[in-house]
Design a protein around this motif. Sequence first.
Motif, PDB file in Angstrom:
ATOM      1  N   ALA A 167     -24.055 108.033 -33.474  1.00  0.00           N
ATOM      2  CA  ALA A 167     -25.242 108.865 -33.687  1.00  0.00           C
ATOM      3  C   ALA A 167     -25.353 109.289 -35.151  1.00  0.00           C
ATOM      4  O   ALA A 167     -26.430 109.203 -35.760  1.00  0.00           O
ATOM      5  N   ILE A 177     -26.795 107.139 -38.402  1.00  0.00           N
ATOM      6  CA  ILE A 177     -28.191 107.036 -38.823  1.00  0.00           C
ATOM      7  C   ILE A 177     -28.431 107.767 -40.136  1.00  0.00           C
ATOM      8  O   ILE A 177     -29.333 107.406 -40.912  1.00  0.00           O
ATOM      9  N   VAL A 191     -26.080 115.508 -36.065  1.00  0.00           N
ATOM     10  CA  VAL A 191     -27.110 115.058 -36.999  1.00  0.00           C
ATOM     11  C   VAL A 191     -27.992 116.205 -37.500  1.00  0.00           C
ATOM     12  O   VAL A 191     -28.328 116.249 -38.684  1.00  0.00           O
ATOM     13  N   ASN A 245     -34.326 111.500 -38.140  1.00  0.00           N
ATOM     14  CA  ASN A 245     -32.949 111.062 -37.844  1.00  0.00           C
ATOM     15  C   ASN A 245     -32.431 111.652 -36.536  1.00  0.00           C
ATOM     16  O   ASN A 245     -31.739 110.977 -35.761  1.00  0.00           O
ATOM     17  N   TRP A 246     -32.741 112.915 -36.308  1.00  0.00           N
ATOM     18  CA  TRP A 246     -32.205 113.619 -35.144  1.00  0.00           C
ATOM     19  C   TRP A 246     -32.666 112.988 -33.831  1.00  0.00           C
ATOM     20  O   TRP A 246     -31.817 112.543 -33.029  1.00  0.00           O
ATOM     21  N   SER A 291     -31.475 109.295 -33.429  1.00  0.00           N
ATOM     22  CA  SER A 291     -30.026 109.111 -33.253  1.00  0.00           C
ATOM     23  C   SER A 291     -29.594 109.217 -31.800  1.00  0.00           C
ATOM     24  O   SER A 291     -28.501 108.764 -31.439  1.00  0.00           O
ATOM     25  N   TRP A 331     -31.048 103.098 -30.831  1.00  0.00           N
ATOM     26  CA  TRP A 331     -30.192 103.309 -31.992  1.00  0.00           C
ATOM     27  C   TRP A 331     -28.724 103.067 -31.643  1.00  0.00           C
ATOM     28  O   TRP A 331     -27.996 102.448 -32.415  1.00  0.00           O
ATOM     29  N   HIS A 332     -28.277 103.544 -30.508  1.00  0.00           N
ATOM     30  CA  HIS A 332     -26.878 103.360 -30.119  1.00  0.00           C
ATOM     31  C   HIS A 332     -26.572 101.874 -29.926  1.00  0.00           C
ATOM     32  O   HIS A 332     -25.453 101.432 -30.216  1.00  0.00           O
TER      33      HIS A 332
END
Length: 256
Positions: free
Chosen positions: A125, A128, A189, A235-236, A239, A244-245
Amino acid sequence: MTTLIDNSRARGVIASPARYFYFNMALACAAVAFLGFAPTYWLPLARGSFSGAPVVHFHGLLFFTWTLYFAFQSWLPASGRTAWHRSLGIGGVSLATAMVIFGVMVAIEAMKHSAAIGQPNEGIAFAIVPLSGIAFFALVFALAIAATRRPETHKRLMLLAAISLLDAAVARWFLTFLAPPGPLGPPPVPVTIAPALVAYLLLVVAIVYDWRRLGRPHPVYVYGGLALVAVKLLNWPISMTPMWHSFAGGLLAMAQ
């Protein structure tokens, strides 16, 4: 005639600080970068207590070299050495390319470290933050190179690229004074937003400078600044997405 000479000298005195504005901003970026990493890298390194993979040290060398290079390149046109500035520009392209490569490598190294201490999802996470940061820098730098024939746009894009790298340095002070006790793992994040906004105050300085001289902020600062803040805020939520993962986890899997 004396009055004309005096007025000319007065204009020269007024123009000189303006000519060196971007050089002074580059020096400010270099100072923030050095002082920001002092408590977590430079001082431990001087005491011999810093331990890190070789890629981390090379990454630090490249990024600190960039701050010095950017300051020198900003000084050259301010001092009338525009031809030198252009000649040395190809060195900046090579340096920025190496920074992007090693920026990605260090982000992957951080994910590997997080996995090793039992926090793989947290590391994926957080990845990113550095990956989006280096991607933003690469894009803005490429736009700056494409705009070399438009100096007013070029120098503002270069300053925007330099400022975009400073959130990590400011975050080190937040980490030093505000991090909870215990072993360090990847931070959440959202905690990266406040240091970034502090770093971006340098962009506010540039906007105010343009506003006072031109009566309006340059479009580079308007659209580039909005994009910079948007990347940091997005980003938050990004993530936490499976997409994204899957992406960052794939990078981690390839590196192991």
